[in-house]
Design a protein around this motif. Sequence first.
Motif, mmCIF file in Angstrom:
data_model
loop_
_atom_site.group_PDB
_atom_site.id
_atom_site.type_symbol
_atom_site.label_atom_id
_atom_site.label_comp_id
_atom_site.label_asym_id
_atom_site.label_seq_id
_atom_site.Cartn_x
_atom_site.Cartn_y
_atom_site.Cartn_z
ATOM 1 N N PRO A 66 0.805 -1.230 0.000
ATOM 2 C CA PRO A 66 0.000 0.000 0.000
ATOM 3 C C PRO A 66 0.832 1.270 0.000
ATOM 4 C CG PRO A 66 -0.907 -1.606 1.543
ATOM 5 C CD PRO A 66 0.402 -2.164 1.077
ATOM 6 N N VAL A 67 1.953 1.285 0.725
ATOM 7 C CA VAL A 67 2.774 2.500 0.776
ATOM 8 C C VAL A 67 3.285 2.853 -0.610
ATOM 9 C CG1 VAL A 67 4.893 3.493 1.689
ATOM 10 C CG2 VAL A 67 3.410 2.145 3.184
ATOM 11 N N GLU A 68 3.754 1.853 -1.352
ATOM 12 C CA GLU A 68 4.263 2.112 -2.694
ATOM 13 C C GLU A 68 3.130 2.533 -3.631
ATOM 14 O OE1 GLU A 68 6.969 -0.050 -6.182
ATOM 15 O OE2 GLU A 68 6.646 -1.009 -4.234
ATOM 16 N N ARG A 69 1.949 1.969 -3.461
ATOM 17 C CA ARG A 69 0.797 2.392 -4.269
ATOM 18 C C ARG A 69 0.490 3.875 -4.027
ATOM 19 N NH1 ARG A 69 -3.349 -1.351 -5.903
ATOM 20 N NH2 ARG A 69 -2.530 -3.461 -6.036
ATOM 21 N N ILE A 80 3.220 6.043 -5.682
ATOM 22 C CA ILE A 80 3.048 6.097 -7.139
ATOM 23 C C ILE A 80 1.931 7.067 -7.507
ATOM 24 C CG2 ILE A 80 2.319 4.759 -9.152
ATOM 25 C CD1 ILE A 80 3.705 2.319 -7.862
ATOM 26 N N THR A 81 0.824 6.992 -6.786
ATOM 27 C CA THR A 81 -0.322 7.847 -7.093
ATOM 28 C C THR A 81 -0.017 9.306 -6.803
ATOM 29 O OG1 THR A 81 -1.803 6.011 -6.578
ATOM 30 C CG2 THR A 81 -2.764 8.216 -6.643
ATOM 31 N N LEU A 82 0.605 9.573 -5.656
ATOM 32 C CA LEU A 82 0.949 10.954 -5.337
ATOM 33 C C LEU A 82 1.971 11.508 -6.315
ATOM 34 C CD1 LEU A 82 1.135 10.861 -1.419
ATOM 35 C CD2 LEU A 82 -0.725 11.692 -2.866
ATOM 36 N N VAL A 103 -2.989 0.920 -10.452
ATOM 37 C CA VAL A 103 -2.628 1.430 -9.130
ATOM 38 C C VAL A 103 -3.191 2.828 -8.935
ATOM 39 C CG1 VAL A 103 -0.680 2.233 -7.739
ATOM 40 C CG2 VAL A 103 -0.590 -0.015 -8.807
ATOM 41 N N VAL A 104 -3.044 3.699 -9.944
ATOM 42 C CA VAL A 104 -3.559 5.069 -9.841
ATOM 43 C C VAL A 104 -5.072 5.057 -9.673
ATOM 44 C CG1 VAL A 104 -3.870 7.225 -11.096
ATOM 45 C CG2 VAL A 104 -1.636 6.117 -11.086
ATOM 46 N N ARG A 105 -5.749 4.220 -10.459
ATOM 47 C CA ARG A 105 -7.213 4.177 -10.391
ATOM 48 C C ARG A 105 -7.685 3.699 -9.019
ATOM 49 N NH1 ARG A 105 -7.884 0.736 -13.972
ATOM 50 N NH2 ARG A 105 -8.336 -1.110 -12.709
ATOM 51 N N GLU A 106 -7.153 2.602 -8.537
ATOM 52 C CA GLU A 106 -7.616 2.034 -7.274
ATOM 53 C C GLU A 106 -7.245 2.918 -6.086
ATOM 54 O OE1 GLU A 106 -5.959 -1.855 -7.130
ATOM 55 O OE2 GLU A 106 -7.387 -2.706 -8.586
ATOM 56 N N THR A 107 -6.056 3.515 -6.117
ATOM 57 C CA THR A 107 -5.628 4.356 -4.994
ATOM 58 C C THR A 107 -6.430 5.650 -4.945
ATOM 59 O OG1 THR A 107 -3.397 3.434 -5.265
ATOM 60 C CG2 THR A 107 -3.639 5.364 -3.838
#
Length: 308
Positions: A7-10, A13-15, A41-45
Amino acid sequence: MRDCIPPVERLVITLRYLATGQSLASLHFAFLIGKSTASMVVRETCLAIWDVLHPAVMAQPQKEDWLQIADIFFQSCNFPNCVGAIDGKHIRVKKPIRSGSQFFNYKKYFSFVLFAVCDANYCFRYIDVGSYGSSSDSAVLGHSAFGQMLNNNELDLPGNTTLPGTTYPSMPFVFVGDEAFALGEHLMRPYSSRGLSIARRVFNYRLTRARRVVECAFGILANKWRFLHSPIHLKLETAISAVKAACVLHNFVRVRDGFNFEDSLSHSLESPNPSGVRGTRHGAAVRDHFTAYFLSPHGALPWQLEAI
């Protein structure tokens, strides 16, 4: 099987995507993940950010909250009984598949609309994301949940009260917008630019001082989350989720960074463009009462005649 992305890496990536506007290919090389994985990842986060932060930083205001918003508007913008500034912003996107000209706006590019209600601290109180770029701001407001609640008096606004320093009449709490919106009891817009008297020019100036906060909020949003500076190359649903996530992150950051008000005394009057959107007679009467108050000893500003 390979280990899942933590989760941290997700979140990182999104930020990174929201803050820089990097392409998915750049994220692919920076984080050593596939392009389709980066998109997922961007969509789900973004969906997770919206679900978690929306109730905390963008909850629907109650009567006490509206009164606090009105007090800050009066202190910073000198507009009494104002509980929000409204406007729409076009978010540039690549042409959605099989959309025809629905997302093609008057500025000659494809977009969807971010409609927002903003308080005097440049925080969003309500947003509606995803309307066709070809739609007018007034149409977006009418079809939004906020617009329907406003028309049906379901926003839990405080009751009518007198303006500061006066005893009559009792005035409603209002939102302020530009010429694209229809005049109403709880929605003020500028007078038409044709043949304006001094009183009406003063009202337009005072309304512009209050309405500018939503324009400033859009500017702060775009400069903090720079993926909004260029066309969003994501699927339409993912792009909408990214904009919603950026809006709640904007509020989250604003609350923790603190509020620094700019000097608004030199804010100039914008020249309104004539619009064909009609208002109500009661709304016109409310606007006339505000106009008279802004020229009275209790409501006048020392510099307003010079500013117009």
